[in-house]
Design an enzyme around this catalytic site. Structure first.
Site, PDB file in Angstrom:
ATOM      1  N   GLU A 121       4.324  -6.996  -6.396  1.00 32.97           N
ATOM      2  CA  GLU A 121       3.924  -6.798  -5.007  1.00 32.97           C
ATOM      3  C   GLU A 121       2.823  -5.767  -4.798  1.00 32.97           C
ATOM      4  O   GLU A 121       2.001  -5.898  -3.911  1.00 32.97           O
ATOM      5  CB  GLU A 121       5.176  -6.330  -4.222  1.00 32.97           C
ATOM      6  N   HIS A 138      11.999  -3.355  -1.478  1.00 33.91           N
ATOM      7  CA  HIS A 138      12.610  -2.746  -0.287  1.00 33.91           C
ATOM      8  C   HIS A 138      13.493  -3.726   0.507  1.00 33.91           C
ATOM      9  O   HIS A 138      12.992  -4.689   1.061  1.00 33.91           O
ATOM     10  CB  HIS A 138      11.525  -2.223   0.648  1.00 33.91           C
ATOM     11  N   ASP A 195      -1.526  -6.112   4.336  1.00 35.54           N
ATOM     12  CA  ASP A 195      -0.325  -5.284   4.243  1.00 35.54           C
ATOM     13  C   ASP A 195      -0.718  -3.821   4.015  1.00 35.54           C
ATOM     14  O   ASP A 195      -0.353  -2.918   4.796  1.00 35.54           O
ATOM     15  CB  ASP A 195       0.491  -5.867   3.079  1.00 35.54           C
ATOM     16  N   ASN A 196      -1.518  -3.568   2.985  1.00 33.41           N
ATOM     17  CA  ASN A 196      -1.879  -2.189   2.633  1.00 33.41           C
ATOM     18  C   ASN A 196      -2.655  -1.518   3.773  1.00 33.41           C
ATOM     19  O   ASN A 196      -2.447  -0.341   4.093  1.00 33.41           O
ATOM     20  CB  ASN A 196      -2.743  -2.166   1.367  1.00 33.41           C
ATOM     21  N   ASP A 216       8.447  -4.917  -7.138  1.00 34.67           N
ATOM     22  CA  ASP A 216       7.598  -4.077  -6.288  1.00 34.67           C
ATOM     23  C   ASP A 216       7.570  -2.687  -6.903  1.00 34.67           C
ATOM     24  O   ASP A 216       8.548  -1.952  -6.822  1.00 34.67           O
ATOM     25  CB  ASP A 216       8.170  -4.035  -4.862  1.00 34.67           C
ATOM     26  N   SER A 275      16.857  -2.746  -3.971  1.00 31.71           N
ATOM     27  CA  SER A 275      15.687  -2.147  -3.362  1.00 31.71           C
ATOM     28  C   SER A 275      14.859  -1.465  -4.450  1.00 31.71           C
ATOM     29  O   SER A 275      15.359  -1.198  -5.542  1.00 31.71           O
ATOM     30  CB  SER A 275      16.096  -1.129  -2.304  1.00 31.71           C
ATOM     31  N   GLN A 316       4.156 -14.116  -2.106  1.00 31.01           N
ATOM     32  CA  GLN A 316       5.242 -14.032  -3.086  1.00 31.01           C
ATOM     33  C   GLN A 316       5.892 -15.402  -3.297  1.00 31.01           C
ATOM     34  O   GLN A 316       6.129 -15.824  -4.432  1.00 31.01           O
ATOM     35  CB  GLN A 316       6.312 -13.029  -2.608  1.00 31.01           C
ATOM     36  N   SER A 358       2.144 -10.990   3.094  1.00 31.37           N
ATOM     37  CA  SER A 358       2.453 -10.584   1.720  1.00 31.37           C
ATOM     38  C   SER A 358       3.506 -11.493   1.107  1.00 31.37           C
ATOM     39  O   SER A 358       3.365 -11.954  -0.025  1.00 31.37           O
ATOM     40  CB  SER A 358       2.971  -9.147   1.712  1.00 31.37           C
ATOM     41  N   HIS A 366       6.600  -1.709   7.061  1.00 31.00           N
ATOM     42  CA  HIS A 366       5.578  -2.501   7.749  1.00 31.00           C
ATOM     43  C   HIS A 366       6.226  -3.538   8.657  1.00 31.00           C
ATOM     44  O   HIS A 366       7.318  -4.011   8.387  1.00 31.00           O
ATOM     45  CB  HIS A 366       4.693  -3.193   6.724  1.00 31.00           C
ATOM     46  N   HIS A 425       2.733   5.900  -2.848  1.00 34.44           N
ATOM     47  CA  HIS A 425       3.107   5.660  -4.232  1.00 34.44           C
ATOM     48  C   HIS A 425       4.424   6.384  -4.459  1.00 34.44           C
ATOM     49  O   HIS A 425       5.264   6.435  -3.587  1.00 34.44           O
ATOM     50  CB  HIS A 425       1.937   6.233  -5.050  1.00 34.44           C
ATOM     51  N   CYS A 480      -0.103  -0.180   6.981  1.00 34.62           N
ATOM     52  CA  CYS A 480      -0.039   1.283   7.030  1.00 34.62           C
ATOM     53  C   CYS A 480      -0.612   1.819   8.344  1.00 34.62           C
ATOM     54  O   CYS A 480      -0.147   2.837   8.846  1.00 34.62           O
ATOM     55  CB  CYS A 480      -0.784   1.896   5.846  1.00 34.62           C
ATOM     56  N   LYS A 501      -2.866 -10.076   0.952  1.00 35.54           N
ATOM     57  CA  LYS A 501      -1.906  -8.984   0.736  1.00 35.54           C
ATOM     58  C   LYS A 501      -2.627  -7.639   0.864  1.00 35.54           C
ATOM     59  O   LYS A 501      -2.468  -6.918   1.838  1.00 35.54           O
ATOM     60  CB  LYS A 501      -1.231  -9.136  -0.644  1.00 35.54           C
ATOM     61  N   ASN A 521      -0.431  -8.392  -5.263  1.00 29.07           N
ATOM     62  CA  ASN A 521      -1.102  -7.310  -4.531  1.00 29.07           C
ATOM     63  C   ASN A 521      -2.563  -7.621  -4.263  1.00 29.07           C
ATOM     64  O   ASN A 521      -3.081  -7.287  -3.205  1.00 29.07           O
ATOM     65  CB  ASN A 521      -1.006  -6.010  -5.321  1.00 29.07           C
ATOM     66  N   SER A 545      14.466   3.096   1.298  1.00 29.03           N
ATOM     67  CA  SER A 545      13.827   2.050   2.090  1.00 29.03           C
ATOM     68  C   SER A 545      14.760   0.967   2.599  1.00 29.03           C
ATOM     69  O   SER A 545      14.375   0.146   3.424  1.00 29.03           O
ATOM     70  CB  SER A 545      12.703   1.415   1.261  1.00 29.03           C
TER      71      SER A 545
END
Lengths: 485, 485, 485, 485
Positions: free
Chosen positions: C205, C62, C239-240, C139, C85, C416, C412, C404, C350, C244, C235, C230, C90
């Site tokens: 990712e 993204h 992040d998740n 990603d 992306s 990386q 995250s 995010h 997803h 969210c 991460k 991930n 995104s």
């Protein structure tokens, strides 16, 4: 328990469960004092001038550790005190013992029968030949009720010799009240009349008692001035709300050890008490359903993510039922029969008539299994399924736990002390008529201010310019009377 | 208490506080059964085939009502059981009485001395001439420890006649362990060796015990297979987290009645236990400060709005201190001296060495005032300021309340039953070596599934296409081993 | 948009929406840098030694402001970068413009067609005659997929001259992939083969991409080493979850301005993403219902007071539907037809196949009313009732909001950078085979540590004695690999 | 923007930003209607009888989508309407366009200058030769102010020919007001006097406007009846509280994309607005510090676990500052200089004087960098450190996002409709004097009731016996006037 008054070595009357618990009570009172900064500040501010010198105060209010600190604040300010509890299960016996031994005449124990309860109330009001108390601290209004009913009966008796007839009512408790008055008439047909004449006023603690007072005011039957402590913001928005948020889970845990997380809790009523209860259950991981009659309170519940449905719609899905309405006939025996096995049913709002205890007790074939005091499993004969009723339908936080914690009671009771001082100081000024009054905003704010330091909170000060800009005095009061907090 | 074994009419040994509490214990066990669907499902599924026929199981695990349901699940599946508690304060005497009377040999009471504690442990391991147990259910690893130390000593003794010397350590508890082994050597120099030979394996309940097992595995000293129940997801992410979220406030309320709202709570450690504790305090209206050594857990705390600071930075601002670290020397006596008057200090994590009880007890001039059992006020001579220590620094939820509630313990104990079954069924297959194992994912998922119905939860089913799309069997297991939940 | 590559004055290629937004992008990048302490710390620590000197990195992720800070961290460490992306909606066009102008070759804009999307991916992988990139930041795995499919096709072609046939699949997107490879074969029949040979590895990712990698590893078809970013704790558990929790309400508000309080929200899936979404909706005052296939996650949901039910049971009661499953066919058009008027349907998990967009688009007589980009009302002909679909079923937080926030993406993306460094530094050591790896715990802890200072968090230090007591190094890593946080 | 009135084809006047956005506005209005059940119920109940037939209504209230539904409810009931916004940044241009095209005369656009703002206000009040409006819907009281100042000036002018002197004040905005009146005197020296005579009354939306009204009532200068809509429970306890809980994070996210979790948020003021803001920040994972002048509100904050401290004590630790006080001079430029780099400063309470914008703008050497409209970074020359100010210190939820969501505004605006109906219906009855009134409880409850169905909430009904028992009518109103909810 034989209803005989006992006396301390110093000659003060009492009737408690076990005087040997006085030391334990004293230790817990000392802990509570640290948590009750408002009451301790009253002792510091008013103690030296002994404003209650000569005042006789009768209290009818849960005889707990917190109340002990209240009583000893009243005595520290010069008052003489007699006390009973306002609930048959709410007395903490070690608190009663410590106060009986050290400070005031106490008539209270955990697990009174209704008859014992009213005997205690009468004892607390009986200051001997000179008449009754100067002031009353009431909770739920039973002391006030007894005097009002007594005066009414004495007036009837004077008029036409009528004596109250206990069998005229099928309310068991009211039969006892009439019985007491009937006996009293034989001894002294002006007992309650003299009591009322002496009385400077009453300060009432709770919603239910306040409602009774406003009804008497509306009917023109109120016999003396009353201060509505319940509707001080620092009472109803703290004790009712945050007190119950604390003591509902406390009572549930002590009575049943049940895991609250994952369960469905039903809270009948979303007033201050219901808000506290719903918050507690939600925070503990329950899914909460609320019932309401008032659309505004119902809409508040939805804004907090709570489901609002009538009991009928969900009765068989719920694990924990809590009544907080201040009304009667909320959970009936027919509801109970539809509940899950071992559903918990309890009341934290008002009298034991929120739950249909009468219907349950008289249900044909029902079986009561007492797990431990205040925790009963009732099994229905047809389904062999049971429900767990706490504190026999009475206030479960006082019956199954120790009521509200000291800190929040310090807010409530500091209002009580201030209300009693106000009534006593103005006893001859005519400021208070036979009406119901609320404490002025600046005293309410003062109560709050006395509790901030303990929590490390620091207020911001208004500048003169800012105070002018919003048209309030820099030192308060800060809000109009109708402000809702 | 004289350390004499008693016998039931049927001849089963026991030693409990008060056998007359058995009926009360039975009533509460029956209530708990309704809240423990996983264990009851095990009885239904496995009871008929009596898989534990012939198995002798020793348990060393808090002798509570919930454990009673576990024990009676083991006996319902055919096992013979002997039990002791793994903590001197955690026994519920009515639970112990009911089990001793009805189901298994119990050696446990609330408030054991350390000496009594180890006597109980030894009794629970003693199955008479035929050697020790076939299986052990351990919590914290004390039963496992005793066998390992016993075997070590017997090997030394066999080699060169050396006998363990209790005075070789200044750890009071370890002195007792060595003393027991020393005595045992006199009676039977192969007692623990025979015990180990018979033993099929142990299933270990908690973080601390598991850590010991992994250390023994790493050192190559583990004497029998072990199943790490603690790290089943349905144990550590439920019991440790949601159990403590429930039982921390429960213990605080029962011990001190203190209002949690408005207070500053300090939680040392933000693992599963710390997360549960911090959530509970936050939800109850406290401001929460967390300390952590691990930056990942610390960052999690910040994401929940918690402040992360070392104890030193905040020690004089905090009202309630809770240790959850599993480490030692977290709150030292020098910290305690800087605390607010009546600050509450307690441990819910591990042993009593999280809090420096030794330093406190031996502080010159310190005064201990016992408010009630497990609630002590300690007053420092110089400041005259006191702190309140719960459960003498041991697990406060078990010492001051009744531990975790039944429902969450049902998750943990269903894992125990499954682990015991697994060890027993595979006793001859060689599947389990002298290593530490975790239960496979599908059994972990099964434990969870057994608990959903009680809460009214319904799962969604994967279609074949969906299962293929994410490459899992439609009936699970659904997650890779490393998934963190 | 004509698919023509443009060039900056310095000759770097790009294709973005509007270069004039570069200044705005730069301002927001500067703000983001303050919120991304992990990335900035990497620049400070590694920048001087230029470890990526000579490395060509392609990213498919993204193209947001946060990614811009990642890209410029890679270039600050010496890399040359090309970027596209991984989602058609995104890209933040001002971010793309700033990077294109100042730092790297960018091919990305908000609202690409699928054809444009794959063109961009191809451009990002095309480093000219010398072959492809040295490293990939992926990603969702599209860049990795294109290479794997390309190599497969080239092998087939070499073997027997077969050319991929787009019409062999009815997956529209896969048709495009095959089309690109078909064209490529005409130009250079070894293009992807050479690319794969040059490639040192990929760092992936997200959950979906990782799943693909593990499948390829299992099948033995993985062509180069991969690091699973991930599943770094810093991460997936940040992040998740917290990402969210932030961006779901953000997307809902920007797209629909709907009041969340009082509504019923349905969250399909209770993994990390679902947990964050459910928490966000609950906190905003919605009542939350969760669906799950996994009993463990379902039981977690119940412990938080959430109802767990299949979609079918509640479809007509829900106001806001959110898919987070990582699976397909979660909300089908038949569900949509039963929904309330103006129910909101969105996906944050997803691909757009969680929601049956195909079924919706092809439903006879359905009418699409675009309120604004990424916010469509779809009206069914029979009921005249509509639903609101966000971002055409694609990731709504990126389509309707800005994804995010920077801080959590810093966690995250620091993973990386570290993963890319690890792959590059070990390119010749043979440390990494054609397998999927997770970063070691100490690097995970380092990422967390880099983010604490910004939040004012201070760690507690272990003493030597404490570290020994729990058998960890005083400076970490502190937890075993299986620890779940 | 040239200040020229335009006309629709039907001849209705308007001045908006972009008439081509009318279709987009219409689509969003249609969505909002579904979320505003109270307003739609008014249309159903009152529409047929056209009660506003002949009534001319001027509104000065944020020209948003929600307001559009209010306006079209007024017109659906028969009114003719002219409208302006009450804030220079709060207009949603697509809403203004749709209303201007379809329903009412609108003078409003996002980003007015102060001069344009007052021009719009004057236009909205100008109903041509026949005098002003019959009714005013006011928010903040600017329309009311202009009339009062106009009348005052006209009286002065009539008395002694004095003309107001804009240079007599250094309040820039008041200079504009005086300028407008000065010009008006030249054209018609009785313009505002005639306006006041025609006026039936005003209904005022918000705290600040209400405060002005009560001051005028106290001073005896109020020129017409006023209904205080703000203090309907269904307004102040919903819009102010739950509205801000929604729109504060919305505004922060849209303006800055900053992660709220982990940050320290400072909320100045803990009234209804402050309570909503604090709840939002806490729920999003921030640590919240509150400042208060009122000890009661301060004590409420502590009970929710919030720290209460003055700004001075924490100014350099805070990431996000929010003013909600309704007072001035809350965050001064000297505070701003001590803040962290990129601290966010915003106001959601009142006017832009809560934040010392004047001090900031005139600080020597300060540099303003506009990231995007309503989001400015201000950099101090000495430290080179910047702060981010939202919406130039004006209401950030309206400036940076779209204000409160439709559902909660439906509560507020249904009160407005009912208040307008009440004033209009009683215009000749003398029921309303030149005083400030609150709507009666039963109408407040009605507003709530109209919003329950949309959320699936069902009320419980009182039986006759229950209603009698608590002395309320079974159909309400249920609470005494002083009840605080």
């Amino acid at each position: 328990m034989a209803l005989l008054v006992e006396k301390t070595t110093s000659g003060r009357e009492y009737k408690v469960k076990d005087m040997s618990q006085a030391d334990f009570g004293r230790l817990e009172i000392e802990l509570a004092e640290v948590e009750m900064p408002g009451l301790m500040a009253c002792r510091t501010e008013f103690g030296p001038s002994q404003p209650f010198k000569g005042a006789k105060i009768t209290g009818s209010l849960h005889m707990t550790i917190q109340t002990a600190v209240l009583i000893e604040t009243l005595t520290a300010l010069g008052a003489e005190v007699r006390w009973c509890s306002c609930n048959i299960f709410s007395t903490q016996d070690h608190a009663a013992a410590a106060i009986a031994r050290d400070s005031a005449a106490v008539f209270a124990w955990k697990g009174e029968t209704l008859q014992e309860y009213w005997w205690c109330t009468e004892r607390a009001l009986d200051w001997g030949p000179g008449g009754g108390p100067d002031l009353i601290v009431d909770d739920g209004g039973d002391a006030t009720l007894l005097i009002h009913e007594g005066v009414k009966a004495e007036e009837e008796f004077a008029k036409n010799g009528t004596v109250p007839d206990p069998s005229s009512t099928d309310n068991v408790e009211f039969q006892l009240v009439l019985g007491i008055i009937k006996e009293s008439l034989k001894v002294d047909p002006l007992r309650y009349t003299k009591m009322k004449e002496r009385l400077v006023g009453v300060s009432e603690e709770t919603t239910t008692g306040v409602k009774r007072l406003y009804q008497m005011q509306a009917n023109g039957t109120l016999l003396f001035p009353a201060i509505n402590v319940n509707d001080s913001v620092t009472k109803s928005k703290f004790d009712n709300l945050y007190g119950c948020r604390h003591s509902l889970p406390d009572g549930l845990m002590r009575a049943t050890d049940v895991m609250i997380a994952g369960k469905v809790a039903f809270i009948a009523g979303y007033g201050d008490v219901g808000k506290g209860c719903a918050a507690a259950m939600k925070q503990a991981g329950a899914r909460v359903i609320v019932s309401e009659i008032d659309p505004i309170c119902a809409l508040q519940a939805t804004m907090e993510g709570l489901q609002v449905l009538p009991l009928e719609d969900v009765v068989s899905d719920v694990d924990i039922f809590v009544t907080t309405t201040g009304n009667k006939d909320i959970i009936m025996v027919d509801h109970m029969r539809k509940m899950k096995n071992n559903a918990i049913v309890c009341n934290i709002g008002h009298f034991d008539n929120e739950i249909d205890m009468h219907g349950l007790e008289t249900f044909p074939g029902v079986k009561r299994i007492t797990i431990k005091p205040q925790t009963d499993r009732w099994v229905f004969p047809d389904t062999n399924s049971g429900i767990i009723v706490l504190a026999e339908g009475r206030l479960m936080n006082l019956g199954c736990a120790t009521g509200h914690p000291s800190f929040v009671m310090s807010c409530s009771f500091t209002n009580q002390v201030i209300a009693q001082l106000e009534l006593w100081n103005e006893k001859s000024s005519g400021k208070y008529e036979k009406k119901v009054y609320v404490l002025p905003k600046h005293l309410d704010e003062k109560v709050a201010a006395l509790h901030l330091g303990k929590l490390g909170a620091k207020l911001t000060k208004l500048t003169k310019e800012q105070a002018d800009y919003i048209s309030v005095p820099a030192e308060g009061p800060y809000k109009p009377a109708h402000y809702r907090y």
